[in-house]
Each structure stands twice: as structure tokens, then as C-alpha cells.
Design a protein around this motif. Structure first.
Motif, mmCIF file in Angstrom:
data_model
loop_
_atom_site.group_PDB
_atom_site.id
_atom_site.type_symbol
_atom_site.label_atom_id
_atom_site.label_comp_id
_atom_site.label_asym_id
_atom_site.label_seq_id
_atom_site.Cartn_x
_atom_site.Cartn_y
_atom_site.Cartn_z
ATOM 1 N N ILE A 71 73.376 9.359 54.521
ATOM 2 C CA ILE A 71 74.775 9.417 54.939
ATOM 3 C C ILE A 71 75.022 8.208 55.844
ATOM 4 O O ILE A 71 74.329 8.034 56.858
ATOM 5 C CB ILE A 71 75.080 10.733 55.715
ATOM 6 N N ALA B 51 77.759 7.713 61.583
ATOM 7 C CA ALA B 51 77.428 8.870 62.434
ATOM 8 C C ALA B 51 78.587 9.244 63.349
ATOM 9 O O ALA B 51 78.421 9.453 64.546
ATOM 10 C CB ALA B 51 76.158 8.590 63.240
ATOM 11 N N GLY C 297 80.209 12.060 59.286
ATOM 12 C CA GLY C 297 78.833 11.849 58.840
ATOM 13 C C GLY C 297 77.866 12.860 59.448
ATOM 14 O O GLY C 297 76.962 13.361 58.766
ATOM 15 N N CYS C 298 78.059 13.160 60.732
ATOM 16 C CA CYS C 298 77.169 14.135 61.391
ATOM 17 C C CYS C 298 77.275 15.493 60.694
ATOM 18 O O CYS C 298 76.262 16.140 60.398
ATOM 19 C CB CYS C 298 77.524 14.277 62.876
ATOM 20 N N ALA D 47 75.652 15.378 57.161
ATOM 21 C CA ALA D 47 74.184 15.415 57.218
ATOM 22 C C ALA D 47 73.701 16.828 57.554
ATOM 23 O O ALA D 47 72.747 17.342 56.948
ATOM 24 C CB ALA D 47 73.695 14.412 58.266
ATOM 25 N N LEU E 36 70.609 10.127 58.285
ATOM 26 C CA LEU E 36 71.907 9.660 58.779
ATOM 27 C C LEU E 36 71.687 8.255 59.314
ATOM 28 O O LEU E 36 70.711 8.021 60.051
ATOM 29 C CB LEU E 36 72.365 10.613 59.888
ATOM 30 N N TRP F 101 73.910 15.309 65.646
ATOM 31 C CA TRP F 101 73.055 14.149 65.328
ATOM 32 C C TRP F 101 71.587 14.447 65.666
ATOM 33 O O TRP F 101 70.678 14.054 64.939
ATOM 34 C CB TRP F 101 73.623 12.989 66.144
ATOM 35 N N PHE G 185 67.582 10.263 61.904
ATOM 36 C CA PHE G 185 68.551 9.157 62.075
ATOM 37 C C PHE G 185 67.819 7.824 62.135
ATOM 38 O O PHE G 185 66.717 7.727 62.682
ATOM 39 C CB PHE G 185 69.330 9.369 63.375
#
Ligand SMILES: Cc1cc2nc3c(=O)[nH]c(=O)nc-3n(C[C@H](O)[C@H](O)[C@H](O)COP(=O)(O)OP(=O)(O)OC[C@H]3O[C@@H](n4cnc5c(N)ncnc54)[C@H](O)[C@@H]3O)c2cc1C
Length: 377
Positions: A9, A12, A16-17, A20, A32, A151, A156
């Protein structure tokens, strides 16, 4: 070579967060990525992050927004209650004319609400306000903290994605230092869209700012009247708004991005003891028709090459770029839309569930192609 991830993804922010998080919950191996080392460095960090319903006369967008609102508040309360403050949100009419409209809006208030009189508003410290709606279950997220909390639940990597290549079975993300392999890509890049031709979605930025102020003012409820004023949460009151359509991330503001917010805020609450703690500025991204953009991305060059008649109104079958998805266009309600849109996207990726037509970006393509021809003539 085995694929490294099911889905990567890109971006963030809150979109996006949530994407994911939702895909990981479906059992996917996700990654992410963001060009920044921390989440919420884009529009999401600047958001007032109110999670409240939309009022109006029952438009399709209002219905969808309020479906997303009901889902979002339950999602935040269930998974991240520390960063969602259920302060209640009062929607105050802008003026007497707007106050008349509120009576027409009332039948369409699907979410729990009650009227608050002028006197009651004055008693809780809200000045110059006509009778308003109070949505008691609505509230405010701590935007950066909420994004960070989500997140922290997913793997990540800091990555400025400049190039993506599909080799027929998987995607390769290329940078100067390394490359990553993945089956699917989700673009959650906010107002920035340089990786593919997605002009048909009409993604554009709207500039806004937020000021966080130290204050001892007793204010237990959040409110919105042209601008957003949060409740006093641990000694901080937030003023925020987005208004100026923009192409670039910095708008001229004579060094005073908060000037109009402070002026408007002072008309609604007593800002006498406000001391500025921090200023946030950012762009939120909206779509052409204000509905979110969730689903597959169309192969625009293929469509023009193979079906040139689309510029004259032909309606051939649409071809998508394989395993490429978008989650964007959340407008001024990213924190309201993101959890439900991420759930829908995850269902479409993992269960091949058809994307809700209201948010499927395909809705915009053929009209855009026809208009493009006209603007070139
Ligand atoms: C002042 C203000 C007030 C707001 N108030 C509210 C509110 O009260 N309630 C509400 O629900 N919403 C509010 N919003 C709207 C909300 O903030 C947005 O809808 C939301 O933040 C959009 O999130 P996003 O994840 O789509 O985009 P962003 O948060 O902009 O995230 C996009 C991310 O993608 C990354 N990225 C882009 N391209 C690349 C690349 N090539 N490689 C790597 N990374 C990349 C960027 O670094 C960024 O982190 C407000 C917005 C602003 C600005």
C-alpha cells in the motif's frame, strides 16, 4: 522468485493505514510504504479529523457519508478508542437562512441527534448561534496519533515510490537502493498522482490549515459552523478548515494561515486565553463528483489505443491494469470514509467482491474520455 508481499500500500495517510489494516485482518501479508518516515505527513496530519454525519436533504452522497460515519465511529471505538474522543459534535447553521434549511434537513438525519436551543448553546459557551443539531455519538480523532496507532499494527518501510513495473504476475517497486515484489498495489497517495494516468478520476487538492491552542476554556463538545472547533481535550482546542482549491501544497497566506480561522473561531467561542501551540497545513484530495475512489485502475492508454471511438460515445468493456487498486478521493471526510472504504477494498481484493458502484472509479471514465475529445477540438 517467490512473491514477497500480497499487497503493498503506497501512502501512509488515514486511507493507506486503514487499507493496510483491513487487508492484514483478511490474512494478507502487507507492506505499507510512504516517502516520509512517519505516518500522516500529508493531508491526514493536518485534519481536524471530526467524525460526524453529513447533514442535508438526503442526497446520495449524504447517504453514503452517513453509512461510512456509522461504521467509522464503531471502528475507532472498537480498535483505537484512545485516539477517538466521543465529544459529540454540534452542527451550527451559518446564518438565519441556513437555520431555515436545518428544518428541511431534519427528516434526513439518519444518525442519532437532538436539537440544541440558542439558550442551551449559550450556557455551554457557544455564542451567536441559532438552534442547532447535536450528534452525541460523533467525535474527533487525534489525527496523527490515530494514523500512528494503525501504522504501528502493520509492517512499514520508508520509500519514495518513483516507478512500478508489472511483469505479468507480480509488481516490482524500484528505488535506487532496493526493489520489492508484490502481487497487488494499492495507491493511497492523496492529492499526488504521478505514477499512472488517473486523470479521469479528477483528483484535486484543497488546501487547509489547523491550529492547536492551549486553553483553559471549559468546552466539552465539538462544533462546526463554517470552521471546526474541537472540544477542549487535555487543555487543547483545535480550529480547522479546508477551503482553497489548489494545485500546489503551499498557498500564499502572508505567513498567517490561521488568521481567518482565529477570526471565525472568536465569533463562536471565547478565544481570549488561546495560545497557539502548533500550526498544521495540508492538502486533502477530492474526486470530480465528491464520492470516494475505491477499486481497480483503468488501463487508459490501452483503452484509447484499442477503442478510439470512446471519444465519440462508444461504451466498450473496460480494461483494468492488473492487480492495481486505488483508495483516494476522501475529500473533507477522510477520517469518516477511510475505515469503510478500506473494508470494501479489502473485500474486493481478497474475495473478488464487486466494488460498490457509488465509489468505483469506473463511473467517471467514459464521460471523461468524451470530454477530453471535446477539449482537444
Ligand atoms: C485542515 C484540514 C482539516 C480536515 N478536517 C477533516 C475532518 O474534520 N474530518 C475528516 O474526516 N477529514 C478531514 N480532513 C480531510 C482528511 O484529512 C483527508 O480526507 C485525508 O487526510 C486524506 O487521507 P489520504 O490518506 O487519502 O491522503 P494523505 O493523508 O495526503 O496521504 C497520502 C500519503 O501518500 C504519500 N505518498 C504520495 N505519493 C507517494 C509516493 N510516490 N511514494 C511514497 N509515498 C507517497 C504521502 O507522503 C502521504 O503521506 C481535513 C483535511 C485538512 C487538510
Amino acid at each position: 522468485m517467490p512473491k514477497a508481499y500480497d499487497t503493498i500500500i503506497i501512502g501512509a495517510g488515514i486511507a493507506g493505514c486503514c487499507a493496510a489494516f483491513a487487508l492484514q485482518k483478511k490474512g494478507q501479508k502487507v507492506l505499507l510504504v510512504d516517502r516520509s518516515s512517519v505516518p500522516a505527513s500529508g493531508g491526514s496530519g493536518a485534519a481536524g479529523a471530526f467524525v460526524s454525519p453529513k447533514i442535508g436533504k438526503g442526497s446520495a452522497l449524504q447517504t453514503l457519508t452517513n453509512e461510512a460515519y456509522e461504521y467509522a465511529k464503531d471502528f475507532y471505538l472498537k480498535h483505537f478508542p484512545k485516539h477517538f474522543h466521543q465529544t459529540g459534535v454540534i452542527r451550527i447553521p451559518k446564518d438565519a437562512e441556513d437555520a431555515e434549511k436545518f428544518k428541511l434537513y431534519e427528516p434526513f438525519n439518519g444518525s442519532k441527534y437532538r436539537w440544541v436551543s440558542k439558550e442551551e448553546l449559550e450556557a455551554i459557551g457557544i455564542q451567536n448561534a441559532d438552534e442547532s443539531f447535536l450528534f452525541e455519538e460523533a467525535g474527533v480523532c487525534d489525527a496523527p496519533a490515530m494514523c500512528r496507532a494503525i501504522w504501528e499494527q502493520v509492517p512499514f518501510k520508508q520509500f519514495d515510490v518513483e516507478k512500478l513495473k508489472f511483469d505479468g504476475t507480480q509488481w516490482k517497486l524500484l528505488t535506487a537502493h532496493c526493489s520489492l515484489l508484490t502481487q497487488n498495489i494499492v495507491l493511497a497517495t492523496g492529492y499526488q498522482n504521478t505514477l499512472f494516468d488517473m486523470r479521469y478520476m479528477g483528483i484535486r487538492g484543497t488546501w487547509g490549515s489547523r491550529g492547536d491552542y492551549y486553553s483553559k476554556l471549559k468546552l466539552d463538545v465539538s462544533m462546526h459552523k463554517s470552521i471546526s472547533v474541537s472540544a477542549n481535550i487535555e487543555g487543547i482546542i483545535k480550529l480547522g478548515a479546508t477551503h482553497n482549491k489548489a494545485k500546489n501544497p503551499c498557498m500564499a497566506c502572508d505567513g498567517k494561515p490561521l488568521k481567518s480561522l482565529e477570526e471565525q473561531g472568536s465569533l463562536t467561542v471565547d478565544t481570549g486565553d488561546f495560545v497557539l501551540k502548533e500550526t498544521f497545513c495540508g492538502m486533502r484530495s477530492g474526486s470530480k463528483d465528491y464520492f470516494p475512489l475505491v477499486g481497480s485502475v483503468i488501463d487508459v492508454p490501452f483503452m484509447f489505443e484499442n477503442y478510439p471511438a470512446i471519444t465519440r460515445g462508444a461504451k466498450p468493456q473496460i480494461k483494468h491494469i492488473e492487480n492495481l487498486y486505488v483508495l483516494n478521493g476522501l475529500g473533507g471526510r477522510g477520517f469518516v470514509f477511510a475505515p469503510l472504504m478500506a473494508k470494501w477494498l479489502a473485500e474486493s481484493i481478497t474475495q473478488a467482491k464487486e466494488t460498490d458502484k457509488r465509489v468505483n472509479p469506473d463511473r467517471l471514465f467514459l464521460k471523461w474520455a468524451r470530454k477530453l475529445k471535446m477539449s482537444n477540438e
